[in-house]
Design a protein around this motif. Sequence first.
Motif, mmCIF file in Angstrom:
data_model
loop_
_atom_site.group_PDB
_atom_site.id
_atom_site.type_symbol
_atom_site.label_atom_id
_atom_site.label_comp_id
_atom_site.label_asym_id
_atom_site.label_seq_id
_atom_site.Cartn_x
_atom_site.Cartn_y
_atom_site.Cartn_z
ATOM 1 N N ASP A 101 0.828 -1.206 0.000
ATOM 2 C CA ASP A 101 0.000 0.000 0.000
ATOM 3 C C ASP A 101 0.861 1.253 0.000
ATOM 4 O O ASP A 101 0.560 2.227 -0.714
ATOM 5 C CB ASP A 101 -0.921 -0.003 1.225
ATOM 6 N N ALA A 102 1.946 1.210 0.803
ATOM 7 C CA ALA A 102 2.850 2.366 0.848
ATOM 8 C C ALA A 102 3.543 2.558 -0.500
ATOM 9 O O ALA A 102 3.680 3.683 -1.000
ATOM 10 C CB ALA A 102 3.878 2.165 1.954
ATOM 11 N N GLU A 103 3.986 1.439 -1.109
ATOM 12 C CA GLU A 103 4.661 1.531 -2.400
ATOM 13 C C GLU A 103 3.704 2.023 -3.479
ATOM 14 O O GLU A 103 4.091 2.805 -4.358
ATOM 15 C CB GLU A 103 5.226 0.158 -2.783
ATOM 16 N N ARG A 104 2.463 1.553 -3.435
ATOM 17 C CA ARG A 104 1.498 1.961 -4.456
ATOM 18 C C ARG A 104 1.162 3.443 -4.352
ATOM 19 O O ARG A 104 0.813 4.072 -5.352
ATOM 20 C CB ARG A 104 0.231 1.110 -4.337
ATOM 21 N N LYS A 105 1.267 3.983 -3.155
ATOM 22 C CA LYS A 105 1.039 5.414 -3.006
ATOM 23 C C LYS A 105 2.114 6.192 -3.757
ATOM 24 O O LYS A 105 1.819 7.157 -4.476
ATOM 25 C CB LYS A 105 1.051 5.788 -1.522
ATOM 26 N N GLY A 128 1.517 5.693 -7.464
ATOM 27 C CA GLY A 128 0.403 6.534 -7.913
ATOM 28 C C GLY A 128 0.845 7.962 -8.167
ATOM 29 O O GLY A 128 0.439 8.588 -9.161
ATOM 30 N N GLN A 129 1.693 8.492 -7.286
ATOM 31 C CA GLN A 129 2.197 9.858 -7.475
ATOM 32 C C GLN A 129 3.056 9.943 -8.739
ATOM 33 O O GLN A 129 2.939 10.903 -9.522
ATOM 34 C CB GLN A 129 3.016 10.278 -6.252
ATOM 35 N N LEU A 184 -0.183 -0.347 -9.876
ATOM 36 C CA LEU A 184 -1.133 -0.024 -8.825
ATOM 37 C C LEU A 184 -2.087 -1.206 -8.634
ATOM 38 O O LEU A 184 -1.957 -2.229 -9.312
ATOM 39 C CB LEU A 184 -1.925 1.232 -9.213
#
Length: 405
Positions: free
Chosen positions: A197-201, A204-205, A243
């Motif tokens: 989840d942290a990596e996908r954030k 996403g950016q 993602l």
Amino acid sequence: MSDLGDWTSFGRIDADGTVYVKTSSGERAVGSWQAGSTDEGLAHFARKYADLVVEVDLIAARLNSESADVEQAASQLRKLREGLDTAAVVGDVDGLANRLDGLSKHADEKLDEFKAAKDAERAEAVAAKEALVAEAEELAARDSHWKASGQRFSEIIEEWKSIHGVDRKTDQKLWRRFSAARDTFTRHRGAYFSQLDAERKVIGQKKEELIQQAEALSTSTDWGPTADHLKSLMAEWKDAGRLAPDAEQKAWKRFRAAQDVFFNARSEVFSARDAELDANQAAKEELLKQAEALDIEADPKAAQNAFRDLQAGWHDIGAVPRKNQAKLQRRLRNVEDKLRDALDTAWRKVPVEKNPLLLQMRQQVAEAEEKLERAKADGNAGRIKKAEQDLASKKQFLELAEGTR
């Protein structure tokens, strides 16, 4: 023997009414009879013997059955055999004893087979559960395939329930190992998705930045550099990671839509350019027909002048589709080669005394011969070799010009 009369022959009743059974070890008192005749008394005790025989027959029949409770049958046979020595019966006690001994031996053998089968079944069940535990521990050690591994853990539980025959102590020990492996897997999976989840954030950016760059480039008409830039953005997109499926699909649609705006516009421009190139090709093919129709053999010089005019028009027309460029150029060169050969043939027909080039080449051969003679006179090996090579070269060109080679 099934007739009671046969069984009564193994007994007697004395005068005071004591009933005896005859055995290989002697007579044994089995009871007393006062109620009737001797025959009736012996028949009474023979029926008791017959009841024993029926009971033994039933046990023997059960032993031969595949679903027999061998342990219970063996216990019943032992009980009958132990009570036979004091049984109040008249009949072939020795024969029944031998039969009971034989059946007990058979029951013990079947019991041993049953226990061996049970032991094998238990060992197989233990091995099956140990294999499931080993698989669970292997799954717990992995750092990927979370969905498939989670599904497999659920399947292992169902398989575990279907395996029977493991003793309670062993089963509990194996279950503790399985539970520990499942807990480890659950913990690792939770940590992985938390990190994911942290990596996908971050991903996403990054992809939002790439989308904005693509959208800014979508209206550019600097076709080559912009196409290269968009391709580099595509490479960055792939390297950025993925993602969650739904979010990835939405982001990709936006990114792809921005690219499509640019490439569709470029495609329209290139289509117009292709139409122009196709028109140029048609014009050049028309010039090629004219060039290929020139009567070169009849008048090479006039054909040369006409060809030069066609060449000027050829260059003025402009570019053609790249895939056809070489083919058209070969056709033009073929005409040019035919024209050159015709002019060369015409040149060769000029008399020697009127051909200044041949005279000049002969003069050069003569000078080379003189130079070789001077080198020989000086005795300089290097100059001699060089003069010989120079003379051979000039003679070769002269022979080619004269048509003697």
